[in-house]
Motif scaffolding. Structure first.
Motif, PDB file in Angstrom:
ATOM      1  N   GLN A   1     -11.719  -0.685 -11.119  1.00 15.39           N
ATOM      2  CA  GLN A   1     -12.117   0.697 -11.313  1.00 15.39           C
ATOM      3  C   GLN A   1     -12.416   1.413 -10.010  1.00 15.39           C
ATOM      4  O   GLN A   1     -13.176   2.366  -9.970  1.00 15.39           O
ATOM      5  N   GLU A   2     -11.836   0.913  -8.932  1.00 15.02           N
ATOM      6  CA  GLU A   2     -12.066   1.537  -7.634  1.00 15.02           C
ATOM      7  C   GLU A   2     -10.783   2.045  -7.023  1.00 15.02           C
ATOM      8  O   GLU A   2     -10.759   3.087  -6.377  1.00 15.02           O
ATOM      9  N   SER A   3      -9.730   1.266  -7.197  1.00 15.18           N
ATOM     10  CA  SER A   3      -8.495   1.610  -6.506  1.00 15.18           C
ATOM     11  C   SER A   3      -7.412   1.991  -7.501  1.00 15.18           C
ATOM     12  O   SER A   3      -7.585   1.856  -8.711  1.00 15.18           O
ATOM     13  N   ASP A   4      -6.304   2.453  -6.941  1.00 11.81           N
ATOM     14  CA  ASP A   4      -5.179   2.838  -7.782  1.00 11.81           C
ATOM     15  C   ASP A   4      -4.210   1.664  -7.939  1.00 11.81           C
ATOM     16  O   ASP A   4      -4.108   0.804  -7.079  1.00 11.81           O
ATOM     17  N   MET A   5      -3.485   1.683  -9.052  1.00 13.59           N
ATOM     18  CA  MET A   5      -2.386   0.740  -9.258  1.00 13.59           C
ATOM     19  C   MET A   5      -1.112   1.454  -8.816  1.00 13.59           C
ATOM     20  O   MET A   5      -0.865   2.589  -9.232  1.00 13.59           O
ATOM     21  N   VAL A   6      -0.336   0.803  -7.990  1.00 13.78           N
ATOM     22  CA  VAL A   6       0.870   1.463  -7.486  1.00 13.78           C
ATOM     23  C   VAL A   6       2.112   0.631  -7.772  1.00 13.78           C
ATOM     24  O   VAL A   6       2.058  -0.596  -7.874  1.00 13.78           O
ATOM     25  N   LEU A   7       3.224   1.348  -7.860  1.00 16.27           N
ATOM     26  CA  LEU A   7       4.511   0.692  -8.070  1.00 16.27           C
ATOM     27  C   LEU A   7       5.019   0.197  -6.722  1.00 16.27           C
ATOM     28  O   LEU A   7       5.020   0.934  -5.743  1.00 16.27           O
ATOM     29  N   LYS A   8       5.409  -1.053  -6.644  1.00 20.78           N
ATOM     30  CA  LYS A   8       5.931  -1.573  -5.376  1.00 20.78           C
ATOM     31  C   LYS A   8       6.836  -2.770  -5.657  1.00 20.78           C
ATOM     32  O   LYS A   8       6.997  -3.200  -6.796  1.00 20.78           O
ATOM     33  N   LYS A   9       7.423  -3.266  -4.573  1.00 19.52           N
ATOM     34  CA  LYS A   9       8.298  -4.433  -4.688  1.00 19.52           C
ATOM     35  C   LYS A   9       7.630  -5.621  -4.021  1.00 19.52           C
ATOM     36  O   LYS A   9       6.945  -5.446  -3.008  1.00 19.52           O
ATOM     37  N   ASN A  10       7.887  -6.786  -4.541  1.00 18.61           N
ATOM     38  CA  ASN A  10       7.382  -7.962  -3.830  1.00 18.61           C
ATOM     39  C   ASN A  10       8.407  -8.380  -2.777  1.00 18.61           C
ATOM     40  O   ASN A  10       9.410  -7.714  -2.570  1.00 18.61           O
ATOM     41  N   ARG A  11       8.101  -9.479  -2.107  1.00 11.22           N
ATOM     42  CA  ARG A  11       8.960  -9.908  -0.994  1.00 11.22           C
ATOM     43  C   ARG A  11      10.406 -10.140  -1.418  1.00 11.22           C
ATOM     44  O   ARG A  11      11.332  -9.998  -0.648  1.00 11.22           O
ATOM     45  N   ASP A  12      10.577 -10.520  -2.667  1.00 18.46           N
ATOM     46  CA  ASP A  12      11.933 -10.814  -3.122  1.00 18.46           C
ATOM     47  C   ASP A  12      12.637  -9.583  -3.676  1.00 18.46           C
ATOM     48  O   ASP A  12      13.745  -9.678  -4.204  1.00 18.46           O
ATOM     49  N   GLY A  13      11.975  -8.453  -3.610  1.00 17.44           N
ATOM     50  CA  GLY A  13      12.619  -7.233  -4.067  1.00 17.44           C
ATOM     51  C   GLY A  13      12.394  -6.956  -5.543  1.00 17.44           C
ATOM     52  O   GLY A  13      13.036  -6.083  -6.113  1.00 17.44           O
ATOM     53  N   ASN A  14      11.505  -7.702  -6.179  1.00 13.11           N
ATOM     54  CA  ASN A  14      11.236  -7.468  -7.595  1.00 13.11           C
ATOM     55  C   ASN A  14      10.086  -6.476  -7.751  1.00 13.11           C
ATOM     56  O   ASN A  14       9.127  -6.501  -6.984  1.00 13.11           O
ATOM     57  N   PHE A  15      10.206  -5.664  -8.780  1.00 14.04           N
ATOM     58  CA  PHE A  15       9.212  -4.612  -8.964  1.00 14.04           C
ATOM     59  C   PHE A  15       7.956  -5.119  -9.660  1.00 14.04           C
ATOM     60  O   PHE A  15       8.008  -6.007 -10.497  1.00 14.04           O
TER      61      PHE A  15
ATOM     62  N   ALA B   1       0.754  -1.234   0.000  1.00 17.25           N
ATOM     63  CA  ALA B   1       0.000   0.000   0.000  1.00 17.25           C
ATOM     64  C   ALA B   1       0.787   1.286   0.000  1.00 17.25           C
ATOM     65  O   ALA B   1       0.196   2.338  -0.002  1.00 17.25           O
ATOM     66  N   THR B   2       2.089   1.220   0.009  1.00 16.35           N
ATOM     67  CA  THR B   2       2.773   2.501   0.129  1.00 16.35           C
ATOM     68  C   THR B   2       3.467   2.924  -1.156  1.00 16.35           C
ATOM     69  O   THR B   2       4.253   3.830  -1.154  1.00 16.35           O
ATOM     70  N   GLY B   3       3.168   2.231  -2.240  1.00 12.65           N
ATOM     71  CA  GLY B   3       3.826   2.587  -3.489  1.00 12.65           C
ATOM     72  C   GLY B   3       3.281   3.875  -4.085  1.00 12.65           C
ATOM     73  O   GLY B   3       2.335   4.477  -3.591  1.00 12.65           O
ATOM     74  N   GLU B   4       3.915   4.263  -5.165  1.00 10.46           N
ATOM     75  CA  GLU B   4       3.477   5.480  -5.834  1.00 10.46           C
ATOM     76  C   GLU B   4       2.466   5.112  -6.925  1.00 10.46           C
ATOM     77  O   GLU B   4       2.625   4.105  -7.612  1.00 10.46           O
ATOM     78  N   VAL B   5       1.486   5.963  -7.106  1.00  9.73           N
ATOM     79  CA  VAL B   5       0.400   5.640  -8.023  1.00  9.73           C
ATOM     80  C   VAL B   5       0.876   5.734  -9.473  1.00  9.73           C
ATOM     81  O   VAL B   5       1.520   6.711  -9.857  1.00  9.73           O
ATOM     82  N   VAL B   6       0.540   4.715 -10.253  1.00  8.24           N
ATOM     83  CA  VAL B   6       0.895   4.703 -11.666  1.00  8.24           C
ATOM     84  C   VAL B   6      -0.338   4.998 -12.523  1.00  8.24           C
ATOM     85  O   VAL B   6      -0.293   5.752 -13.475  1.00  8.24           O
ATOM     86  N   ARG B   7      -1.450   4.405 -12.146  1.00  5.58           N
ATOM     87  CA  ARG B   7      -2.691   4.664 -12.879  1.00  5.58           C
ATOM     88  C   ARG B   7      -3.869   4.144 -12.060  1.00  5.58           C
ATOM     89  O   ARG B   7      -3.672   3.451 -11.074  1.00  5.58           O
ATOM     90  N   ARG B   8      -5.047   4.469 -12.510  1.00  6.08           N
ATOM     91  CA  ARG B   8      -6.253   3.928 -11.898  1.00  6.08           C
ATOM     92  C   ARG B   8      -6.414   2.491 -12.380  1.00  6.08           C
ATOM     93  O   ARG B   8      -6.119   2.185 -13.543  1.00  6.08           O
ATOM     94  N   CYS B   9      -6.863   1.611 -11.492  1.00  7.26           N
ATOM     95  CA  CYS B   9      -7.017   0.218 -11.879  1.00  7.26           C
ATOM     96  C   CYS B   9      -8.186   0.087 -12.853  1.00  7.26           C
ATOM     97  O   CYS B   9      -9.320   0.456 -12.536  1.00  7.26           O
ATOM     98  N   GLY B  10      -7.887  -0.458 -14.025  1.00  7.10           N
ATOM     99  CA  GLY B  10      -8.933  -0.616 -15.034  1.00  7.10           C
ATOM    100  C   GLY B  10      -9.822  -1.810 -14.755  1.00  7.10           C
ATOM    101  O   GLY B  10     -10.889  -1.945 -15.355  1.00  7.10           O
ATOM    102  N   LEU B  11      -9.390  -2.673 -13.855  1.00  6.13           N
ATOM    103  CA  LEU B  11     -10.174  -3.883 -13.588  1.00  6.13           C
ATOM    104  C   LEU B  11     -11.268  -3.609 -12.570  1.00  6.13           C
ATOM    105  O   LEU B  11     -12.450  -3.752 -12.861  1.00  6.13           O
TER     106      LEU B  11
END
Length: 932
Positions: free
Chosen positions: A643-657, A631-641
DNA sequence: GCAAGGTC
């Protein structure tokens, strides 16, 4: 109600004022009372004439603010948006559920009235509440004539004057409060969500919170309050005891003993002190050079304000400010003391002080004193001295009804009532009078002095046992008298750190810096305890917890003084400007929210500072689904699926984006990014092609060794589906998704990126990195067909096998040399709290500051330089001590005099001990005797 | 689950 005249709805801020003003205006003639919808807010009715106009007066009240400011529903859930959006998310005011009954009363009464007269307290908050009342009443009856009554005390003449001279409500005052509310809400909610989601699952911090859901709140008042506590703690930690020496002298004669203090106080230079001492010893004859007699007065305290009441109850009875206010409220409700929330420490000249004293004459303990006060012959009375504060709304706290103790009272009720009465009696009393004698002597050119005091008249001290004025007798001396001292000694001493902040100290700090109001300061202090930011010991002194210290430390390391009172001071200045009309509400909101948002975004970019500070005190958590990741990533776009929340840039547990939907796990829309991405930052640039927009472009940096040579390591890319380079690199490098390739959704940005990953079956015909993908018919590395670029035999998985670029690993662990300077490195074992047992290579050269973790050497994830101190561990130097404490040292800084606590081999650095328990084996930050 | 400000 009589039929003639107009009907006037009068509204006060609290029920007690409605009652008092009704009593005054009606002169208790024909006053009727009935219940309203709210059980606390009754309605008083009487007839009155305003400027010749007969009026049927209805008088009711609210209970403080009628409305609350809140975000629109869309933004209420924590995961509904990026916290940064809260700086501009729509907000609205509404009446909360528990105030709906008051609202209904106002609506019903307003419908049958022609006038609305606002009797709210005459301060900024009162003016704001007035407009809330206006909003509710005019919505029910738009034809109302609105008037404001201005009064500063509930005194007959003032109230009659106010109603005969009604004015317009002051919008500027109300605007100032609107601005304050909005800024508080936006800053508080954004930072609270950000830091809670960043850290609560990243570290093991919930073991000591009684199982309560932990919230790491931020507020413009609570954080500076915490800042005071932490700052004092750091000051204590940074204190280095210094030895000093002083010369002390005493003289015993038939008349008694006198103790003389050295005029120089003390000296830190031992040699110098010894030289002077030896001079005194060689010529020890003392000559009296001066004898001074002076009359001294000790003045009684100023009339009692809320803060003074809280401070004194804390000092005298060890009651917390929060408990004091609870008990005071009950005494007020019972009619025994006046309104307990007041800044005023000055009695109005119209207050009948004698009448208040008269009421107390019958009390078994202080009744006699009250009688003496009223006796002109005793000469004890003196009009009270004010302390210069006046909120124009309430008098100082004083007794309003005699009581020798009620059956339902607790000990604290008795003590607090007694304090209020005794304080009041003290205020109207003469000061204590003393005779002070100072004797100065000379020994070998050195000055010494002794002081004695005799109390001549106790006066107010007779009724105020909480204060003492110690008297000590000294024998008589005459000028030029000579004597040989009985003792003359050179005594060692040592400087001590200041004590931890007491509750009274904390209230003083808050008062001085304008943090909170008289009515809310105790709430802010309690919040520190509720949030596990600080603890209070038996002597009412505050220590920050690890959690509180880490948060302050994190922001401090970012260079932000969010834990200082400056932000609040700026807000206070802005509010003043709005209330004076020199700035508009919109202007203040624009400027300060813009600044705070920039600060928020910067803080988020520097969140590693917060994480590092937390890592000093807390173990990392392996908890799945860390909200940091979600939840703390930066917003990239509105979720098209969804259509309620934002899509954000983040890393997964292994450090992959990846770019994922904040609606996870309800919405599983995700775009996996190439595994070769080392850095990714969302920019403010948007894509011109992809819809629906905006789709923010991401600045990527790829690991050079993991991408083909013909690709640039820097790339400004779009995840909306238009970016060919990103698509190719995704195919070449694979992604960081843990899902098997066949079951995954598109691994490269395509036009289908908003499809949920779980909906993707093995047959999904997208640009997935599968053999079926026609675009992989030609390998991007060798230009041959038959295999994908992922599986190209010409490309070993260079990322896995690549040597760490900063180190040249040779055969065997012990033969690593530093590529930075070429010197040999040795394998050592860390002994810090967070990395105990972990192995690292450290360059042996004194000039080179290079090290790398052994496990990173093998997986290529990098090493980092660190600042070498005399006894360095591989813990990266993190400036923890910079500027903290009076001498710029933190408690575990790398300053050489303070030292890093343990060497890399685990040897304790000599001379340093834990401040908390004195144990030399650890510092206070890891002390087992310390709280959270 | 978030602030601070009123007040029963």
């Amino acid at each position: 109600m009589a039929g003639r005249g107009i009907t006037v709805l009068n509204v006060a801020e609290k029920p007690s004022v409605a009652k008092s003003v009704s009593n005054i205006l009606s002169r208790n003639q024909g006053l009727r009372v009935r219940d309203g919808r709210s059980r606390y807010n009754r309605i008083f009715e009487f007839n009155y004439t305003i400027r010749g106009q007969p009026c049927n007066m209805l008088f009711t009240s609210v209970i403080g603010h009628l409305m609350e400011l809140e975000f629109d529903d869309r933004y209420r859930k924590w995961h509904s948006c990026d916290p940064a959006d809260l700086f501009q998310a729509p907000v609205h005011k509404s009446v909360p559920e528990d105030k709906k009954d008051i609202k209904r009363t106002l609506e019903e009464e307003a419908r049958r009235c022609q006038w609305l007269v606002l009797w709210l307290d005459c301060d900024r908050e009162g003016e704001n509440i007035a407009f809330e009342v206006v909003d509710v009443c005019t919505a029910a009856n738009p034809r109302l004539t609105i008037k404001r009554a201005r009064f500063s005390a509930l005194i007959d003449r003032e109230i009659h004057q106010a109603v005969q001279n009604l004015v317009e409500p002051n919008k500027w005052f109300a605007d100032a409060v609107d601005a304050r509310q909005e800024i508080d809400l936006r800053i508080g909610a954004s930072f609270t969500r950000f830091q809670t989601m960043l850290m609560k699952d990243a570290f093991v911090i919930d073991t000591v919170t009684d199982g309560r859901n932990i919230v790491l709140s931020y507020g413009p008042c609570q954080f500076p309050t915490l800042g005071f506590v932490v700052e004092r703690y750091w000051e204590i930690q940074a204190h280095e005891p210094e030895n000093f020496w002083s010369i002390n002298c005493s003289h015993r004669s038939e008349e008694g003993v006198a103790t003389f203090n050295w005029g120089r106080g003390h000296l830190f230079d031992y040699t110098y002190a010894v030289i002077i001492y030896e001079m005194c010893i060689e010529e020890p004859t003392a000559t009296v050079t001066n004898v001074r007699q002076q009359e001294k007065l000790k003045y009684p305290p100023h009339p009692l304000s809320t803060i003074e009441l809280e401070k004194r109850a804390s000092r005298y009875f060890r009651m917390s400010s929060e408990h004091t206010m609870k008990v005071a409220e009950e005494l007020y409700q019972g009619g025994f003391i006046s309104y307990p929330r007041t800044e005023t420490d000055n009695f109005s000249s119209r207050t009948d002080l004698h009448a208040i004293v008269q009421e107390q004459q019958g009390h078994p303990e202080w009744g006699t004193y009250a009688q003496r006060l009223l006796d002109p012959g005793a000469g004890l009375w003196r009009n009270p001295r004010g302390g210069g504060h006046d909120d124009k709304a309430h008098p100082p706290i004083h007794p309003t009804k005699f009581s020798a103790g009620e059956s339902g009272w607790s000990q604290d009720h008795r003590r607090l009532y007694e304090l209020v009465v005794r304080h009041f009696l003290a205020c109207v009393s003469k000061p204590a009078v003393g005779a002070e004698t100072t004797v100065e002597i000379d020994i070998a050119g050195e000055l010494f002095s002794s002081c004695g005091r005799v109390i001549l008249e106790k006066n107010y001290l007779d009724v105020y046992p909480y204060e003492s004025w110690g008297g000590s007798m000294i024998p008589p001396y005459t000028i030029d008298q000579q004597f040989i001292p009985t003792t003359l000694t050179l005594d060692p001493g040592v400087t001590r750190p200041p004590p931890l902040l007491s509750e009274a100290d904390l209230l003083s700090c808050m008062d001085k810096e304008g943090i909170g109001t008289d009515a809310t300061m105790h709430d802010h202090i309690k919040k520190l305890l509720d949030r596990f930011y600080a603890t209070k010991d038996a002597s009412m002194r505050f220590t920050p917890t690890n959690l509180g210290e880490a948060l302050v430390m994190g922001y401090d390391d970012m260079g932000y003084k969010l834990w200082k009172p400056y932000l609040r001071a700026v807000m206070e200045r802005d509010m003043k400007s709005v209330s004076e009309g020199t700035k508009s509400k919109a202007e203040v909101l624009d400027t300060s929210l813009q600044q705070m948002k920039a600060c928020f975004l910067d803080a988020r970019l520097n969140k590693v500072k917060l994480l590092e500070a937390m890592a000093i005190f807390f173990e990392r958590s392996n908890r799945v689904g860390s909200e940091e990741q979600n939840a703390t990533g930066e917003v990239v776009r509105r979720c098209g699926l969804c259509q309620e929340s934002d899509m954000v840039l983040k890393k997964n547990r292994d450090g992959n984006f990846m770019v994922g939907c904040l609606g996870y796990p309800q919405c599983r829309s995700v775009v996996w990014l190439p595994g070769s991405v080392s850095e990714a930052v969302v920019t403010t640039n948007t894509c011109n092609n992809c819809t629906p927009g905006p789709v923010y472009l991401i600045q990527f940096k790829f690991r050079q060794l993991e991408i083909p040579p013909n690709y640039d390591v820097n790339h400004l890319g779009c995840i909306g589906g238009c970016d060919e380079i990103l698509t190719q690199l995704t195919e070449i490098c694979g992604t960081g998704s843990r899902m098997p390739a066949r079951a995954r959704g598109p691994t490269a940005p395509t036009s289908n990126t908003n499809q949920p990953a779980r909906a993707r079956g093995p047959t999904a015909s997208t640009s997935n990195a599968n053999h079926t993908n026609p675009r992989q018919a030609v390998c991007l590395h060798c230009q041959e067909t038959g295999h994908s670029s992922n599986e190209c035999p010409s490309q070993t998985r260079r990322s896995r096998n690549a040597q760490y670029p900063g180190m040249n690993q040779q055969s065997g662990e012990s033969s690593v040399s530093c590529s930075s300077c070429g010197a040999p490195c040795v394998l050592r074992t860390a002994n810090t709290a967070n990395n105990r047992g972990r192995k690292f290579y450290s360059c042996q050269s004194q000039e080179c500051n290079f090290f790398v973790w052994e496990d990173n050497l093998n997986n290529g994830s990098g090493g980092r330089s660190f600042t070498r101190s005399n006894s360095s561990t591989p813990t990266p130097s993190r400036g923890r001590n910079g500027g903290r404490g009076p001498r710029g040292r933190g408690r575990n800084g790398s300053n050489s005099s303070n030292g890093t606590f343990v060497t890399a081999t685990g040897d304790p650095v000599s001379g340093r001990r834990c401040y908390t328990c004195g144990d030399p084996s650890h510092f206070a930050n890891v002390c087992p005797n310390r709280g959270l």
